[in-house]
Write a protein that holds these residues in place. Sequence first.
Motif, mmCIF file in Angstrom:
data_model
loop_
_atom_site.group_PDB
_atom_site.id
_atom_site.type_symbol
_atom_site.label_atom_id
_atom_site.label_comp_id
_atom_site.label_asym_id
_atom_site.label_seq_id
_atom_site.Cartn_x
_atom_site.Cartn_y
_atom_site.Cartn_z
ATOM 1 N N ASP A 234 0.840 -1.201 0.000
ATOM 2 C CA ASP A 234 0.000 0.000 0.000
ATOM 3 C C ASP A 234 0.874 1.250 0.000
ATOM 4 O O ASP A 234 1.782 1.388 0.829
ATOM 5 C CB ASP A 234 -0.891 0.032 1.245
ATOM 6 N N VAL A 235 0.606 2.157 -0.944
ATOM 7 C CA VAL A 235 1.363 3.409 -1.031
ATOM 8 C C VAL A 235 0.416 4.537 -1.418
ATOM 9 O O VAL A 235 -0.638 4.297 -2.006
ATOM 10 C CB VAL A 235 2.507 3.321 -2.073
ATOM 11 N N PRO A 236 0.757 5.792 -1.076
ATOM 12 C CA PRO A 236 -0.092 6.916 -1.467
ATOM 13 C C PRO A 236 -0.211 7.032 -2.985
ATOM 14 O O PRO A 236 0.775 6.847 -3.707
ATOM 15 C CB PRO A 236 0.632 8.128 -0.886
ATOM 16 N N LEU A 237 -1.396 7.326 -3.455
ATOM 17 C CA LEU A 237 -1.661 7.477 -4.881
ATOM 18 C C LEU A 237 -1.799 8.960 -5.190
ATOM 19 O O LEU A 237 -2.789 9.595 -4.822
ATOM 20 C CB LEU A 237 -2.937 6.723 -5.250
ATOM 21 N N ARG A 238 -0.796 9.518 -5.838
ATOM 22 C CA ARG A 238 -0.775 10.947 -6.158
ATOM 23 C C ARG A 238 -0.837 11.108 -7.674
ATOM 24 O O ARG A 238 0.061 10.662 -8.383
ATOM 25 C CB ARG A 238 0.480 11.603 -5.596
ATOM 26 N N LEU A 239 -1.906 11.764 -8.150
ATOM 27 C CA LEU A 239 -2.138 11.882 -9.580
ATOM 28 C C LEU A 239 -2.096 13.322 -10.073
ATOM 29 O O LEU A 239 -2.354 13.576 -11.255
ATOM 30 C CB LEU A 239 -3.493 11.251 -9.935
ATOM 31 N N VAL A 240 -1.782 14.237 -9.181
ATOM 32 C CA VAL A 240 -1.619 15.651 -9.534
ATOM 33 C C VAL A 240 -0.353 16.152 -8.847
ATOM 34 O O VAL A 240 0.143 15.519 -7.910
ATOM 35 C CB VAL A 240 -2.836 16.499 -9.088
ATOM 36 N N PRO A 241 0.206 17.270 -9.297
ATOM 37 C CA PRO A 241 1.402 17.802 -8.632
ATOM 38 C C PRO A 241 1.167 18.017 -7.148
ATOM 39 O O PRO A 241 0.050 18.302 -6.694
ATOM 40 C CB PRO A 241 1.641 19.126 -9.370
ATOM 41 N N SER A 242 2.212 17.876 -6.355
ATOM 42 C CA SER A 242 2.096 17.908 -4.897
ATOM 43 C C SER A 242 1.497 19.205 -4.388
ATOM 44 O O SER A 242 0.835 19.218 -3.344
ATOM 45 C CB SER A 242 3.467 17.687 -4.260
ATOM 46 N N SER A 243 1.709 20.308 -5.116
ATOM 47 C CA SER A 243 1.172 21.588 -4.662
ATOM 48 C C SER A 243 -0.350 21.599 -4.667
ATOM 49 O O SER A 243 -0.971 22.410 -3.982
ATOM 50 C CB SER A 243 1.682 22.718 -5.554
ATOM 51 N N GLU A 244 -0.951 20.689 -5.444
ATOM 52 C CA GLU A 244 -2.409 20.636 -5.535
ATOM 53 C C GLU A 244 -2.988 19.437 -4.800
ATOM 54 O O GLU A 244 -4.199 19.229 -4.812
ATOM 55 C CB GLU A 244 -2.826 20.579 -7.008
ATOM 56 N N ASP A 245 -2.140 18.650 -4.186
ATOM 57 C CA ASP A 245 -2.592 17.418 -3.549
ATOM 58 C C ASP A 245 -2.619 17.586 -2.037
ATOM 59 O O ASP A 245 -2.015 18.503 -1.475
ATOM 60 C CB ASP A 245 -1.645 16.277 -3.932
ATOM 61 N N ASP A 246 -3.303 16.689 -1.378
ATOM 62 C CA ASP A 246 -3.380 16.678 0.080
ATOM 63 C C ASP A 246 -2.025 16.288 0.654
ATOM 64 O O ASP A 246 -1.562 15.164 0.429
ATOM 65 C CB ASP A 246 -4.453 15.689 0.525
ATOM 66 N N PRO A 247 -1.356 17.177 1.380
ATOM 67 C CA PRO A 247 -0.029 16.832 1.926
ATOM 68 C C PRO A 247 -0.095 15.722 2.960
ATOM 69 O O PRO A 247 0.932 15.083 3.259
ATOM 70 C CB PRO A 247 0.443 18.145 2.548
ATOM 71 N N ASN A 248 -1.268 15.477 3.523
ATOM 72 C CA ASN A 248 -1.425 14.443 4.540
ATOM 73 C C ASN A 248 -2.054 13.169 3.986
ATOM 74 O O ASN A 248 -2.618 12.372 4.738
ATOM 75 C CB ASN A 248 -2.289 14.980 5.689
ATOM 76 N N LYS A 249 -1.955 12.991 2.689
ATOM 77 C CA LYS A 249 -2.567 11.822 2.061
ATOM 78 C C LYS A 249 -1.947 10.538 2.617
ATOM 79 O O LYS A 249 -0.732 10.412 2.731
ATOM 80 C CB LYS A 249 -2.379 11.876 0.553
ATOM 81 N N ALA B 131 -1.784 6.135 2.618
ATOM 82 C CA ALA B 131 -1.594 5.122 1.581
ATOM 83 C C ALA B 131 -2.935 4.617 1.054
ATOM 84 O O ALA B 131 -3.903 4.472 1.800
ATOM 85 C CB ALA B 131 -0.777 3.967 2.134
ATOM 86 N N SER B 132 -2.977 4.343 -0.222
ATOM 87 C CA SER B 132 -4.139 3.709 -0.843
ATOM 88 C C SER B 132 -3.941 2.197 -0.833
ATOM 89 O O SER B 132 -2.798 1.715 -0.879
ATOM 90 C CB SER B 132 -4.290 4.186 -2.288
ATOM 91 N N PRO B 133 -5.013 1.445 -0.769
ATOM 92 C CA PRO B 133 -4.874 -0.016 -0.845
ATOM 93 C C PRO B 133 -4.159 -0.412 -2.140
ATOM 94 O O PRO B 133 -4.346 0.231 -3.180
ATOM 95 C CB PRO B 133 -6.320 -0.510 -0.834
ATOM 96 N N ALA B 134 -3.363 -1.445 -2.065
ATOM 97 C CA ALA B 134 -2.595 -1.871 -3.236
ATOM 98 C C ALA B 134 -3.499 -2.108 -4.441
ATOM 99 O O ALA B 134 -3.115 -1.803 -5.584
ATOM 100 C CB ALA B 134 -1.811 -3.139 -2.899
ATOM 101 N N ALA B 135 -4.710 -2.630 -4.212
ATOM 102 C CA ALA B 135 -5.627 -2.905 -5.325
ATOM 103 C C ALA B 135 -5.943 -1.632 -6.116
ATOM 104 O O ALA B 135 -6.057 -1.673 -7.350
ATOM 105 C CB ALA B 135 -6.909 -3.538 -4.801
ATOM 106 N N GLU B 136 -6.097 -0.502 -5.421
ATOM 107 C CA GLU B 136 -6.374 0.762 -6.106
ATOM 108 C C GLU B 136 -5.163 1.233 -6.904
ATOM 109 O O GLU B 136 -5.297 1.799 -7.997
ATOM 110 C CB GLU B 136 -6.786 1.835 -5.094
ATOM 111 N N VAL B 137 -3.978 1.001 -6.365
ATOM 112 C CA VAL B 137 -2.757 1.400 -7.074
ATOM 113 C C VAL B 137 -2.603 0.571 -8.340
ATOM 114 O O VAL B 137 -2.320 1.100 -9.427
ATOM 115 C CB VAL B 137 -1.530 1.247 -6.163
#
Length: 579
Positions: free
Chosen positions: A163-178, A180-186
């Motif tokens: 399980d790891v955080p899923l970041r799909l936009v640049p960090s400046s626009e993402d939740d800094p406290n995101k 981890a997403s379940p591995a299945a979603e990744v």
Amino acid sequence: MKKNWLSYMLVSALLSGALTSCSDSFLDLKDRNHFTNENFWQNKADAESALATAYSPIKYQMNGYYGAFDGWLNLNSRGDDIFTILNEEASMWDIANFQNSATTGNDPYGALYSGIQRANIVLKYIDDVPASGITESDRITIKGEALTLRAYQYFLLVNNYGDVPLRLVPSSEDDPNKTASPAAEVWQQIEKDLLTAINDGNLPENRPAEQKGRIEKGAAIAILGKVYVSQYKYKEAKELLKGFINSSYSHFGTTGKRYQLMENFVDNFTTANENNAESVFELQYSSDGDLTWGNESGINLGSSLAQFIGPAKSGGWAKLMPSAFLVSEFTEETRGNRPTIQDENGDWVTNPDKKAQPDSKYDKRIYASLFFTPDEYGDWVSEENGWYDGKFYGGLFTMDDLWTGNASKMAGGAPIFNVRQASGGAQVGKFLLKKYTAHYVKSKSADNMGNPEGKANNVRIIRFAEVLLLYAEACAKEGDVVEANWALNQIRQRAGLPEKECAQSELMKEIEHQCLLEFFGEGHRFDDLKRWYSTLQIQAIFKENDKQGASNFREKHKYYPIPAGEINNSSVEQNSLWK
């Protein structure tokens, strides 16, 4: 390609700093001498320069995923095909023996997220490039390339950390406290990115010479095939890879299609044959720049692999050796009898009636993979180009020279190589790792990083051989014995081995054997075992094959722990197996 890649890399540090800090005050700056999102995205060249930075965390010279130090050494040290030299690198030793922790050494986790961040930036801002500066076709191609790079780096993350955080936009626009997403979603996102890149990304099937090393459509398909197999989606993998093989594959010696196995296995590991017909995804390295240690300073663009693994006699550090298990597997199957007869004087001469007899005793891949003296084991092969100086016997380095040169390295322990003999019993031998050393360079210090030719050697990440073996595995799991044997026999033929027809019950054993020999020293073995076997089975295999640290292996060791520094500076929690 390498000169162009150099120019891309020179802006890497600037781009990774400037384009990841997207504060309003920063974007308000008008100084044209500094990069901002407002003044940077002007044309295709800008977009390609930004895209190039998404490659670098994979290939960082030292600490990238395939970098020599905390990359290549660790990838290989976990497998039972490698023997790790004691007292070389503490972190490598801990990983090889499954005694590592969240604070062990440097780790590619953060580097991979840097690559993802850079891909996200390209995907976010590529549409800001005006139509006057880029064609729509090129815009779509760059998007496809960025999606593939993002997907591949997420594949490396989820496969190694769970399980790891899923970041799909640049960090400046993402939740800094995101979290981890379940591995299945990744995994799902990886598939989505790759399918979009393949179907809508306008990726070229074959790039011109100056663009070699950049993602082609074949690389995206091969990565997706590996993603499917890694999730046991064998039906999808079989269908995808069958279409790829049928549309792109020609046997070595034929022309007309993009990919083929190189007739000579060694052509995949020298500077003379980079970006060849077998290469699906290849990391580009260059002799340009000074001798420095770093990642992307723009000063050193060379590879350090030869320095880390080459024999001490040739300027290397000899941190890895082949395992005794690996050598036993390589010498298990011989190719036939020696093609000679004794004349009336008792001398051995070529037998004109046996021209079809093999030109070597063993699997052809052993000669590109290992240093050894063939005739000591009843072999008759001749290495015309030799090692380092062009002479196999009586030249600069004999096998005894290389072996004794490594004596101090092996003082803490070394494998005992028992080679089977036709007469029965076994002979203790001498074998060293050859693949990715600079043995083809005519120099006494060929493996030292100061040698420009040795450090310029590219690293082949995905070869067409892997596509064939992934296809064989998918076919075996789907019960297609005919196609699985076809793919396996393409690999066997190139290795000089006779055609073999395996029953369904024998297929996976043969696939495992061919993967072991084909990809020895390329970092595949551990991931293959993890895919094929349970934790208890892997531990038993490691014990049987005298793998260092076999008794320490547990379920958690299928993954790396998320580095402590990442845990301390984010909301990400440690992998549950490592808590």
